[in-house]
Motif scaffolding. Structure first.
Motif, short mmCIF file in Angstrom:
data_model
loop_
_atom_site.label_atom_id
_atom_site.label_comp_id
_atom_site.label_asym_id
_atom_site.label_seq_id
_atom_site.Cartn_x
_atom_site.Cartn_y
_atom_site.Cartn_z
N ALA A 1 82.50 -19.43 4.05
CA ALA A 1 82.95 -18.18 4.65
C ALA A 1 81.78 -17.32 5.10
O ALA A 1 81.96 -16.36 5.86
N LEU A 2 80.57 -17.65 4.63
CA LEU A 2 79.38 -16.91 5.01
C LEU A 2 78.60 -17.59 6.13
O LEU A 2 77.50 -17.16 6.47
N ASN A 3 79.16 -18.66 6.71
CA ASN A 3 78.52 -19.29 7.86
C ASN A 3 78.34 -18.27 8.98
O ASN A 3 79.22 -17.44 9.25
N VAL A 4 77.19 -18.33 9.64
CA VAL A 4 76.90 -17.40 10.74
C VAL A 4 77.01 -18.16 12.06
O VAL A 4 76.43 -19.25 12.21
N TYR A 5 77.74 -17.58 13.02
CA TYR A 5 77.95 -18.19 14.32
C TYR A 5 77.51 -17.22 15.42
O TYR A 5 77.48 -16.01 15.22
N ARG A 6 77.20 -17.78 16.58
CA ARG A 6 76.94 -16.95 17.75
C ARG A 6 78.07 -17.11 18.74
O ARG A 6 78.53 -18.23 19.01
N TYR A 7 78.56 -15.99 19.27
CA TYR A 7 79.64 -16.02 20.26
C TYR A 7 79.17 -16.71 21.54
O TYR A 7 77.97 -16.89 21.78
N ASP A 8 80.16 -17.05 22.40
CA ASP A 8 79.84 -17.51 23.75
C ASP A 8 78.89 -16.52 24.42
O ASP A 8 78.97 -15.30 24.19
N ARG A 9 78.03 -17.05 25.30
CA ARG A 9 77.10 -16.17 26.02
C ARG A 9 76.95 -16.64 27.46
O ARG A 9 76.73 -17.82 27.70
N ASN B 1 68.85 -8.08 24.39
CA ASN B 1 67.64 -8.73 24.88
C ASN B 1 67.01 -8.02 26.07
O ASN B 1 65.85 -8.25 26.39
N PHE B 2 67.78 -7.15 26.73
CA PHE B 2 67.33 -6.40 27.89
C PHE B 2 67.08 -7.33 29.09
O PHE B 2 67.15 -8.55 29.00
N ILE B 3 66.81 -6.68 30.21
CA ILE B 3 66.51 -7.38 31.46
C ILE B 3 64.99 -7.54 31.55
O ILE B 3 64.24 -6.61 31.28
N THR B 4 64.55 -8.73 31.91
CA THR B 4 63.12 -9.00 32.03
C THR B 4 62.77 -9.24 33.49
O THR B 4 63.37 -10.08 34.16
N ILE B 5 61.81 -8.45 34.02
CA ILE B 5 61.37 -8.58 35.40
C ILE B 5 59.93 -9.07 35.40
O ILE B 5 59.06 -8.45 34.76
N THR B 6 59.68 -10.15 36.08
CA THR B 6 58.34 -10.75 36.13
C THR B 6 57.91 -10.96 37.56
O THR B 6 58.62 -11.58 38.36
N VAL C 1 63.98 -12.07 37.86
CA VAL C 1 64.74 -11.16 37.01
C VAL C 1 65.61 -11.99 36.08
O VAL C 1 66.56 -12.66 36.53
N ALA C 2 65.28 -12.00 34.78
CA ALA C 2 66.02 -12.78 33.80
C ALA C 2 67.08 -11.89 33.12
O ALA C 2 66.85 -10.71 32.89
N ASN C 3 68.23 -12.49 32.82
CA ASN C 3 69.34 -11.78 32.17
C ASN C 3 69.73 -10.56 33.01
O ASN C 3 69.71 -9.41 32.55
N LEU C 4 70.12 -10.82 34.25
CA LEU C 4 70.35 -9.79 35.26
C LEU C 4 71.35 -8.73 34.81
O LEU C 4 71.22 -7.54 35.15
N PHE C 5 72.36 -9.10 34.02
CA PHE C 5 73.39 -8.15 33.60
C PHE C 5 73.24 -7.73 32.13
O PHE C 5 74.19 -7.23 31.53
N ASN C 6 72.05 -7.97 31.56
CA ASN C 6 71.73 -7.52 30.21
C ASN C 6 72.76 -8.02 29.18
O ASN C 6 73.27 -7.26 28.34
N GLU C 7 73.06 -9.30 29.24
CA GLU C 7 74.01 -9.91 28.30
C GLU C 7 73.39 -9.98 26.91
O GLU C 7 72.32 -10.55 26.72
N PRO C 8 74.04 -9.41 25.87
CA PRO C 8 73.47 -9.45 24.52
C PRO C 8 73.79 -10.76 23.81
O PRO C 8 74.63 -11.55 24.26
N GLN C 9 73.14 -10.99 22.69
CA GLN C 9 73.51 -12.05 21.76
C GLN C 9 74.33 -11.41 20.64
O GLN C 9 73.87 -10.46 20.01
N ARG C 10 75.52 -11.95 20.38
CA ARG C 10 76.39 -11.38 19.35
C ARG C 10 76.72 -12.47 18.32
O ARG C 10 77.01 -13.60 18.67
N PHE C 11 76.69 -12.10 17.05
CA PHE C 11 76.88 -13.03 15.95
C PHE C 11 78.06 -12.58 15.08
O PHE C 11 78.33 -11.39 14.95
N TYR C 12 78.74 -13.57 14.47
CA TYR C 12 79.81 -13.25 13.53
C TYR C 12 79.71 -14.14 12.30
O TYR C 12 79.04 -15.18 12.30
N VAL C 13 80.38 -13.71 11.22
CA VAL C 13 80.34 -14.42 9.94
C VAL C 13 81.73 -14.94 9.61
O VAL C 13 82.69 -14.17 9.57
N GLY C 14 81.85 -16.23 9.38
CA GLY C 14 83.11 -16.81 8.94
C GLY C 14 84.10 -17.05 10.06
O GLY C 14 84.47 -18.18 10.36
N ASN C 15 84.60 -15.98 10.69
CA ASN C 15 85.51 -16.12 11.81
C ASN C 15 85.19 -15.06 12.86
O ASN C 15 84.50 -14.07 12.59
#
Length: 289
Positions: free
Chosen positions: A224-232, A277-282, A253-267
């Protein structure tokens, strides 16, 4: 494991064969290989990290053995005009001495000779272990083409698509047999798409990546304490301009729409954390002299 790029060092020897049909545009490949992967050098250095809240001590394991793998790969490729291809592939990997991180190795006993000068009595000792075997198999599909048949400026367009599905299972000691979604280090579904356009000295590209939900940390004592990452879903964009044959300018320009990483535990209803992660411009200038 070996299909996805990780921190492991990959060393392999392989045998392969090509089978060509009477249609020269169709090719089939079959290969077998063996490989092994070592943990990062930092995982062998002496270190201990206590957690008062969890009553755990995390230590490195200098006795970790390499993971070994026996691999089968088969692909079918079809090439067509103008400048395009479609590929379908199947792979199967049997992994031994699979390295699991964050595993409970023992309960620390009492006494000055408990390995911690008498400290951390009753706490859990957490480390990385060679905990058993794992199997990873799946499919890869890809398509790429240059659209030179289009009129006018559209002739500079090209595109590509690829999708990978991995099914995993493993036995890491005891009677528990884990399946897809329970083996950390594997992402069951990944897809990428790109659209590029080139005109004279100017070029630009739009990239899309989908990474499916997957486990990032497995708890042997409490699933029940397993950690998962949502779709990204992430979108990136880049452009380049060639000023002269030896000088070019780039902007990405990386991650143009500033998509975050989201995690959940169990379910999926128990969100644990969100990383922005913010937008990265190089920007860059490259030259050949």
């Amino acid at each position: 494991f070996f299909k996805q790029k990780t921190a492991y060092e990959i060393i392999a020897g392989d045998w392969s064969s090509d089978v060509c049909s009477s249609d020269l545009n169709l090719k089939a490949h079959l290969s077998w290989s063996t490989s092994f992967g070592r943990a990062g050098l930092t995982e062998f250095l002496p270190a201990e990290t206590p957690s008062e809240a969890n009553r755990t001590v995390t230590v490195n394991n200098a006795g970790l053995r390499p993971q070994t793998s026996s691999n089968w790969d088969a692909t079918l490729e079809y090439y067509f005009e103008p400048v395009g291809s479609v590929t379908a592939g199947w792979f199967h990997k049997s992994i031994k001495d699979y390295i699991l991180r964050g595993q409970e190795r023992s309960i620390i006993g009492a006494g000055a000779d408990n390995g911690y000068n008498g400290d951390y009595v009753g706490w859990s000792e957490i480390s990385s272990l060679n905990a058993g075997t794992a199997v990873a198999q799946g499919w890869e599909l890809s398509y790429q083409q240059q659209f030179t048949f289009l009129p006018g400026l559209l002739r500079g367009l090209s595109g590509s698509l690829n999708y990978t599905h991995i099914d995993t299972r493993g036995n890491f000691g005891g009677t528990l047999y884990r399946r897809s979604g329970e083996v950390a280090g594997f992402i069951p579904d990944v897809a990428n798409a790109s659209l590029s356009w080139r005109y004279r000295r100017f070029s630009t590209r739009l990239l899309y990546n989908f990474t499916g939900a997957h486990i990032t940390s497995y708890s042997a004592t409490s699933p029940a304490l397993n950690v998962y990452r949502y779709d990204r879903d992430t979108v990136s964009w880049g452009m380049a301009y060639q000023l002269r044959p030896e000088v070019s300018f780039t902007l990405d320009v990386a991650n143009l729409f500033n998509e975050p990483q989201r995690f959940y535990v169990g379910n999926a209803s128990r969100m644990q954390s969100t990383i922005i992660n913010f937008i990265t411009i190089t920007g860059g200038i490259s030259g050949r002299f």
